[in-house]
Design an enzyme around this catalytic site. Structure first.
Site, mmCIF file in Angstrom:
data_model
loop_
_atom_site.group_PDB
_atom_site.id
_atom_site.type_symbol
_atom_site.label_atom_id
_atom_site.label_comp_id
_atom_site.label_asym_id
_atom_site.label_seq_id
_atom_site.Cartn_x
_atom_site.Cartn_y
_atom_site.Cartn_z
ATOM 1 N N GLU A 160 0.762 -1.123 0.013
ATOM 2 C CA GLU A 160 -0.094 0.045 -0.074
ATOM 3 C C GLU A 160 0.699 1.283 0.095
ATOM 4 O OE1 GLU A 160 -3.479 -0.075 -0.188
ATOM 5 O OE2 GLU A 160 -2.949 -2.207 -0.613
ATOM 6 N N SER A 431 -45.154 5.983 -11.581
ATOM 7 C CA SER A 431 -46.747 5.655 -10.960
ATOM 8 C C SER A 431 -46.881 5.147 -9.856
ATOM 9 C CB SER A 431 -47.392 5.048 -11.894
ATOM 10 O OG SER A 431 -47.614 5.443 -13.306
#
Length: 743
Positions: A160, A431
């Site tokens: 990392e 709807s």
């Protein structure tokens, strides 16, 4: 002569009067003269000051120019000097601009306890008391950094952030190297974020991919470096990083994947865990073990390249890769657990006892059988129809009509995306929003039998069109909602106003802001799936507000009850008139029986609901309910692209029917307010369903039939009596019968 002498003498009175008169006449000119001289002096002073200042500035620039002429930069050196000068100028301006954008991120750092504000170690149980998962971070630092294996720390840094201990939060060298490697590979193969930047994102930001988030991340990384030591940053990162499988931090990941304490990790296991930081959903060993082992091998290579280990030291780990615990048969309700953890945090803000004790056990409302069926229903419909119909995602929320969520599907795959579409996504309901309009109409003098013309209606330059592009003329409100006519709700909104519709929707349970636009009555304002389920539950329970909730009980680490829903939650309040709820229920049952949702029919069960489809078929909904459950289903795509004519009456209704048919199998059916099963021809012809009153204990979902429960209770009493006799403490024959309400 005397008179002449007297006449030559000056009269004191007269002379004084004359002088006074003369001064009086001369005074105004003198005052004006003095004022003029004053302003002239000011003008002269200003002019002189400006001239001197200009001269001084000119001399400074001339001196500066003469100084620079000594260097006589030519050719490439002059170009470099010009570029550097311009770069510094624009760089300073850019720094100020991005600093302004980063200011909102620093609000989160103002809290004194920002490291622990929302952190919990939570064990979640289903509604029956069985463990279903864990969430959160252990805050009592049970494993300090010094006791985490050296192999785990080296694997993390090599993978990392190799320059972690030499940079100040932002690694420009590493970023440039990553850009070169990505350009060489023609894609993203290396990330440029430092370990500190990743921690800043985990602590304060979201996973949103945007320039503003990267700016905030960079400034927060600098802030973290200024306020924490390198060891503290590394420990926080190892505790906070998401490791897949719903666990955070290497301590929890070690237990989840290898069933061992983090102190006991081997080099191969450390490499596999370090490989999860990049993409836990992709490399999690319980999902894809070959990919996890390949990634672990890359981590071992990184450790050698970073000179943290030699090839000889890692060869054993390459030949004997880590073997993770087989969890392929486990299907954790990950989306539900994420949402439940957020609910725990909300409770903690209102409950001081929970704020103090952060290691808790939470009994939730989840029904594991219904959750499995919900996952199965969504995945089955997507697998059979998704590719053909260009629908890649779906979400589902199912709850008891009082708001207790029993199942939640936040997306097709939690491993691929942890974004919860059931809770956090906002989509147009189409709807399926219309029942809010009709309920508002009923509360403002209309009846289901009221006649309203279905013909074109114009608001400025906008006119709603019906799905079939035709008009029916005068229709009743019952027929208009059953057939999902678009012009009618718009016409109704012109009568009593859109503000009242919004008020009704909020009262029923919608929480996100509704835009008061002309297209609001036909569902243009965005809502969430969980809010729609909660709002429709108001119809299912007879008119009481039913906010969605996940938590039944919270206990601390000592077993003390900190929260119980039945006693600590507010009582339900009525928000809709009962007779109006009966009217809307009758219509929405008709939608399922004879309208747009016929695919949602369940044999022997009274069901009601409403379909919804938005422009270009981007969103498809079906929100329906029975006397026992309310379930909302959404289908669509994350990128808002169109589906291939997926309507609410197709895939959503099919998924709803598949799930709800299972949910109602073997349970006593609760009555739907205002609707009798005998009044429906289809149900009257079917086998009579066993109904339960709404006030009975069957208001909560029941997994076993009453006869089965009685038999099991009798067996349990006999076993306890037998065991009691063997220990000379038999249960008295007069022991009262037990009663159980399955929650």
């Amino acid at each position: 002569m005397k008179n002449e002498v007297n006449s030559d003498k000056t009269d004191p009175i007269g002379e004084t009067a004359g002088k006074t008169a003369g001064r009086t006449a001369e005074e105004p000119p003198r005052k004006r003269h003095r004022i003029r001289r004053f302003f002239l002096a000011i003008d002269a002073f200003v002019d002189t000051a400006l001239w001197k200042s200009g001269s001084a500035i000119r001399r400074v620039f001339e001196s500066y120019d003469a100084f620079l002429r000594r260097f006589r930069a030519k050719g490439i050196w002059r170009m470099l000097a010009e570029v550097s000068s311009e770069g510094l100028t624009y760089g300073l301006a850019g720094f100020i601009v991005v600093l302004a954008f980063a200011q909102p991120a620093f609000e989160a750092t103002r809290y004194a306890d920002w490291k622990t504000t929302d952190d919990f170690a939570v064990t979640f149980l289903d509604r029956f008391g069985k463990e279903i998962g864990r969430r959160g971070i252990v805050l009592n630092d049970s494993v300090p950094l010094e006791e985490i294996p050296d192999s785990m720390i080296k694997a993390t840094l090599a993978t990392e952030d190799r320059r972690f201990f030499s940079h100040f939060g932002i690694d420009f060298v590493g970023t440039f190297r990553a850009m070169v490697e990505n350009a060489r590979a023609g894609g993203v193969v290396q990330g440029g974020s430092t370990l500190t930047q990743q921690l800043a994102k985990n602590l304060f930001l979201t996973n949103e991919r945007s320039l503003s988030r990267k700016i905030k991340e960079a400034y927060l990384a600098l802030w973290l470096e200024a306020n924490l030591s390198k060891q503290e940053i590394l420990k926080l990162y190892l505790d906070r990083a998401y490791m897949g499988g719903g666990v955070f931090g290497v301590t929890a990941a070690s237990e989840f994947y290898f069933n061992k304490n983090v102190r006991e990790l081997t080099l191969a296991e450390s490499a596999m865990l370090a490989g999860l930081f990049k993409a836990p959903g992709k490399y999690a060993p319980h999902i894809n073990l070959p990919a996890a082992r390949a990634r672990a091998n890359e981590v071992l290579t990184n450790m050698v390249q970073a000179s943290l280990l030699t090839e000889g030291q890692v060869i054993g780990a390459r030949r004997n890769p880590a073997l993770a615990v087989d969890r392929s048969q486990e299907q954790l309700p990950e989306y539900f657990l994420d949402w439940a953890l957020d609910e725990v945090k909300k409770l903690a803000r209102r409950n001081p006892a929970m704020a103090r004790d952060r290691i808790v056990t939470v009994r939730t409302t989840l029904d594991p059988a219904l959750q499995r069926q919900a996952d199965l229903a969504v995945e089955t419909i997507l697998r059979e129809n998704g590719k053909l119909r260009d629908a890649n995602e779906a979400a589902l929320v199912s709850m008891v009509p009082d708001g207790a969520v029993v199942a939640m599907v936040g997306g097709r795959s939690y491993g691929e995306s942890q974004f919860n579409r059931a809770v956090n996504a906002l989509r147009q309901p189409g709807s399926s929003f219309k029942p809010f309009v009709y309920m508002t109409a009923f509360m403002n003098g209309y009846e289901p039998s009221s006649i309203v013309p279905d013909r074109p209606v114009w608001i400025g330059n906008w006119s709603p069109k019906n799905y079939n592009r035709s008009y029916r003329g005068p229709v009743t409100l019952k027929l208009a909602l059953t057939k999902s006519i678009n012009t009618i709700p718009v016409r109704l909104s012109l009568d009593f106003g859109r503000d009242k519709i919004i008020e009704t929707a909020y009262a029923m349970g919608l929480t996100h802001e509704l835009e008061n636009s002309i297209s609001l009555p036909i569902g243009s304002s965005e809502v969430s799936v969980i809010d729609m389920a909660a709002a429709y539950s108001t119809f299912a329970n007879g008119g009481f507000k039913a906010p969605a909730y996940a938590i039944l009980e919270v206990k601390n680490s000592n077993g003390k009850v900190l929260y119980r829903h039945g006693t600590d939650s507010p009582e339900q309040i009525r928000v809709l008139p009962e007779e109006k709820v009966h009217q809307i229920n009758d219509i929405l049952v008709n939608v399922v029986e004879a309208g747009t949702a016929r695919r949602a029919r369940i044999d022997g069960v009274v069901a009601a609901g409403k379909t919804g489809t938005t422009n270009a078929y981007r969103d498809a909904w079906f929100v329906g309910y029975t006397g026992n459950f309310t379930t909302a289903v959404w289908f669509g795509n994350d990128d808002f692209s169109s589906t291939r004519r997926v309507t609410g009456g197709s895939l959503p209704a099919m998924t709803w029917q598949k799930y709800m048919a299972f949910a109602h199998n073997g349970i006593e059916l609760a009555r739907m307010p205002g609707v009798e099963a005998e009044s429906l021809p289809r149900l009257a012809r079917s086998a009579p369903a066993q109904l339960a009153d709404r006030q009975s204990d069957t208001a909560q979902p029941r997994v076993l039939k009453r006869r089965t429960q009685s038999l099991l209770l009798r067996i349990g009493r006999d076993l306890r009596r037998l065991m009691g006799q063997q220990s000379a403490s038999a249960v008295p024959a007069s022991e009262p019968a037990e009663t159980v309400a399955v929650q």
